[in-house]
Design a protein around this motif. Structure first.
Motif, mmCIF file in Angstrom:
data_model
loop_
_atom_site.group_PDB
_atom_site.id
_atom_site.type_symbol
_atom_site.label_atom_id
_atom_site.label_comp_id
_atom_site.label_asym_id
_atom_site.label_seq_id
_atom_site.Cartn_x
_atom_site.Cartn_y
_atom_site.Cartn_z
ATOM 1 N N SER A 244 -4.563 -4.726 4.015
ATOM 2 C CA SER A 244 -5.904 -5.262 4.255
ATOM 3 C C SER A 244 -6.994 -4.327 3.744
ATOM 4 O O SER A 244 -8.139 -4.754 3.597
ATOM 5 N N ALA B 98 -6.643 -9.101 2.576
ATOM 6 C CA ALA B 98 -7.395 -8.138 1.757
ATOM 7 C C ALA B 98 -8.565 -8.811 1.065
ATOM 8 O O ALA B 98 -8.459 -9.956 0.625
ATOM 9 N N LEU B 105 -8.494 -2.659 -4.285
ATOM 10 C CA LEU B 105 -7.518 -3.620 -3.765
ATOM 11 C C LEU B 105 -7.108 -4.627 -4.827
ATOM 12 O O LEU B 105 -5.925 -4.972 -4.951
#
Lengths: 286, 118
Positions: A244, B98, B105
């Protein structure tokens, strides 16, 4: 909040836990002296049949690469062949695996240790990739979620509730833990690591592995953060691999670029993870 | 391992990292390999080199751990498409929480997807 945890309470619980393996501190104390603890490690390995078998296996693999025809059955010959660095690594993995298995309640979140083990492998390989010391990285990776293991043992109902909440709601496990305990597993883990006498860089890395940008001056902090992310991104261990967050500042601090040059790092991590799998099996079920 | 041999034959191929212990004569290198002593390159195996028994022995005796080789890909178009869809779904599930608007990322997501798709 279920029960606000204080450092004194967490540290005092050491008396209720298995003894932290002293050899880990001995390895750290002699990292800069390549020969000083070889004798200690030899004696320790000789008393452990699993480690003896592992060292002999590694030595015979190394011997086959150097075209030696004879098999190696002597422990001291084997240790001379694999070298101190690999011997340290095997001792750390074996002793910390046994220690954490002794902490985890049987059958509770077995994936917790698999994730810790995989992060240890990632941290060690990332350190080798970057030319940084591998032993602190390995230990920090293996123990980075030791705070969750502690919560599993001493606050199981509230911790499992936090775990479920993090899985089913859009919140992080750290936030769910702070809501219940006033602190998160990273802080608890750092308290424990400090109480075991681990080096400050390991304690700081554990403390900041989810919020590394405030402690980038310690190289192990960004390294552990990225290793934790990679173990999830490559789905190496545990039963709930999720990514995340990834700190851009950490990637920059380590000089990491996610271009095709990362493929060799990924391949090395996966190979090392497979080679270490025998250490990282889950503790026995209840 | 046998499917890696004779990689030099024409046709579709893919890349794979193999531990040196699993190398065999007939496999083709996907990238060049240098053998150095004291930081001086003494010998180079070029990209595309089909490994001889001597090359394999030299690699096994060296400090090299993993070697990227070319592997023939005998899968049908349908099998390749199904595998690609499975890989994408697996990686997307891992990155479901995400924010891929963040460059780090997004770059890691793309790299893992590319690595898994090889």
């Amino acid at each position: 909040m279920s029960h606000k945890l204080l450092r004194e309470e967490v540290v005092a619980s050491r008396d209720l836990l298995p003894v932290f393996p002293r050899v880990i501190s001995e390895i750290f104390a002699t990292l800069d002296d390549p020969e000083s603890n070889l004798g200690v490690l030899e004696k320790l390995v000789a008393r452990d049949p699993v480690l003896v078998a592992r060292v002999l296996h590694l030595a015979n693999v190394a011997a086959s690469r150097s075209r030696r025809d004879d098999s190696i059955f002597n422990l001291y010959t084997a240790i001379a062949l694999i070298g101190l660095a690999q011997l340290r690594e095997e001792v750390i993995k074996s002793k910390l695996t046994g220690f954490v298995h002794g902490l985890l309640p049987a059958g509770v979140l077995p994936g917790l240790w698999q994730h810790g083990a995989a992060t240890g492998v990632c941290a060690e390989q990332l350190a080798l990739h970057l030319g940084l010391p591998a032993v602190p990285a390995l230990v920090a990776g293996l123990l980075h979620d030791i705070g969750q293991v502690w919560l599993c043992r001493f606050q199981p109902a509230a911790f499992l509730s936090a775990w479920e909440e993090a899985k089913t709601r859009s919140t992080t496990i750290e936030a769910a833990e702070r809501e219940r305990f006033g602190v998160d597993h990273a802080t608890i883990g750092a308290w424990l690591a400090d109480s075991w006498g681990l080096p400050m860089q390991v304690c700081v890395a554990i403390r900041y592995h989810h919020c590394p940008d405030t402690a980038l001056s310690v190289p192990l902090v960004p390294l552990l953060h990225v290793a934790n992310v990679l173990s999830n991104a490559l789905d190496l261990g545990g039963d709930y691999a999720r990514v995340s967050a990834l700190s851009q500042q950490c990637c920059d601090a380590l000089g990491l670029r996610w271009d095709d040059s990362a493929d060799l790092l990924f391949a090395r991590i996966e190979a090392a993870n497979r080679a270490s799998a025998h250490f990282y099996d889950s503790p026995p079920a209840a | 391992m046998d499917d890696c041999v004779a990689a030099q034959k024409p046709g579709r191929s893919r890349l794979r990292y193999l531990p040196v212990e699993q190398l065999a004569p007939g496999m083709a290198l996907a990238e060049s390999l240098d053998f150095a002593e004291r930081n001086i390159v003494r010998h180079r195996l070029p990209d595309g080199q089909v490994l001889t028994p001597e090359d394999v022995q030299q690699l096994v005796s060296s400090r090299t751990d993993l070697v990227r080789i070319v592997v023939p890909d005998a899968r049908s178009d349908e099998e390749i498409a199904a595998a690609a869809a499975f890989v994408r779904a697996s990686v997307e599930a891992i990155f479901a929480g995400a924010d891929l608007g963040q460059p780090a990322l997004a770059a890691l997501f793309e790299r893992v997807l590319a690595y898994r798709s090889q």
